[in-house]
Enzyme design. Sequence first.
Site, mmCIF file in Angstrom:
data_model
loop_
_atom_site.group_PDB
_atom_site.id
_atom_site.type_symbol
_atom_site.label_atom_id
_atom_site.label_comp_id
_atom_site.label_asym_id
_atom_site.label_seq_id
_atom_site.Cartn_x
_atom_site.Cartn_y
_atom_site.Cartn_z
ATOM 1 N N ASP A 1 0.901 -1.202 0.010
ATOM 2 C CA ASP A 1 0.025 0.130 0.239
ATOM 3 C C ASP A 1 0.893 0.997 0.121
ATOM 4 O OD1 ASP A 1 -2.169 -1.687 0.153
ATOM 5 O OD2 ASP A 1 -2.373 -1.115 2.378
ATOM 6 N N GLY B 1 -3.210 -5.208 1.000
ATOM 7 C CA GLY B 1 -3.798 -6.396 0.237
ATOM 8 C C GLY B 1 -5.075 -7.135 0.948
ATOM 9 N N GLU C 1 -9.709 -10.463 -4.790
ATOM 10 C CA GLU C 1 -8.692 -9.813 -5.602
ATOM 11 C C GLU C 1 -7.542 -10.684 -6.205
ATOM 12 O OE1 GLU C 1 -8.250 -5.743 -3.121
ATOM 13 O OE2 GLU C 1 -6.803 -7.032 -2.732
ATOM 14 N N ASN D 1 -19.980 -5.155 2.607
ATOM 15 C CA ASN D 1 -20.343 -3.901 3.247
ATOM 16 C C ASN D 1 -21.562 -3.362 2.585
ATOM 17 O OD1 ASN D 1 -19.747 -2.589 1.042
ATOM 18 N ND2 ASN D 1 -17.701 -1.888 1.423
ATOM 19 N N GLY E 1 -19.391 2.545 11.410
ATOM 20 C CA GLY E 1 -19.538 2.875 12.492
ATOM 21 C C GLY E 1 -21.079 2.404 13.206
ATOM 22 N N ASP F 1 -8.614 6.501 10.254
ATOM 23 C CA ASP F 1 -8.450 5.956 9.222
ATOM 24 C C ASP F 1 -9.051 4.744 9.018
ATOM 25 O OD1 ASP F 1 -7.360 5.036 6.513
ATOM 26 O OD2 ASP F 1 -5.256 4.883 7.289
ATOM 27 N N ASP G 1 -11.344 -5.601 6.548
ATOM 28 C CA ASP G 1 -10.322 -6.915 6.518
ATOM 29 C C ASP G 1 -10.058 -7.144 7.932
ATOM 30 O OD1 ASP G 1 -10.367 -6.760 3.819
ATOM 31 O OD2 ASP G 1 -8.399 -5.404 3.790
ATOM 32 N N LYS H 1 -6.036 3.912 13.971
ATOM 33 C CA LYS H 1 -4.831 3.926 13.559
ATOM 34 C C LYS H 1 -4.714 4.173 12.004
ATOM 35 C CE LYS H 1 -2.753 1.457 17.553
ATOM 36 N NZ LYS H 1 -1.888 0.180 17.956
#
Length: 298
Positions: A14, A40, A139, A182, A213, A237, A243, A276
């Site tokens: 990333d 990933g 992916e 999601n 949330g 973040d 994941d 974090k």
Amino acid sequence: MSIDVVVLGSANMDLVATAPTLPKPGETVLGHGFATVPGGKGLNQAVAAARAGARTAFIGAVGDDAFGAQLREALTADGVDVSGLREAPGASGVALIAVDDAGENSIVVAPGANATVDALTAADLGGLSGARVLLCQLEVPEPAIVAAGKATGDTTLMILNAAPARPLSAELLATVGLLVVNEVEAAMLSGWDADPLTALLRVVPRVVVTLGGAGSRYADAEGARLDVPAPKVPVVDTTGAGDCFTGALATAIAEGRPMEEALRWATAAGALAVQKTGATTSLPHRADIDQLYEVTYR
């Protein structure tokens, strides 16, 4: 060593830039930070499961570049079995990630070596034997996911995190024991049905929809319905939070926890991750998940 969770999926480096706002099409935004972080969806979920306490193995591919060596090291550092991690000529996968000051992100993924995971070896298939959970995402090419799903026995639950969302073949859906998506993915896969949980239960036996949330919702073909609230936490973040939830959920299920407890525990893990920056850098360890779980749900 017996394995609790086998993760078949992607490994990307990333490339994360932070900025006050996400750029609109054609816009350049001046950022205020940059980092390279192993990620990933597959690697994230494998590390999340391992830190949550599962004996975890990973099947996937990295390139023969510097990123590939770093991605392999990131998995082994958390005790993940990488005997199924192959090396392909060329570039490893990368994800270009922009994160704004509200914690929202936009992501572009270049698959690189992940695109070579289009079939499984005999050793890969043998490694699935005895695992309690097989955890997959979208992916890597679908033929490998289908082969893995078909190779699992009656004692292995196949969890599919259907992300990035795309149409799923009947052959793939037939192997899925639990679908995790999601809200946007649920809407797309259900054909924007007003009740996506019910619509998705027509093709898979169990569904979890994550709500950010707001927590998560669960339904199964036997008629069970659960709504799990999330603890209120400051969001730094959201990258990798889904994941984290999925890896922790796989761990809890592998441990035989009741579904409501498993969902609450995984939701606590996700709530820790959003506090974090980065993907793997934000994934919590078991003791921290236990602590937030106890404070929130007991």
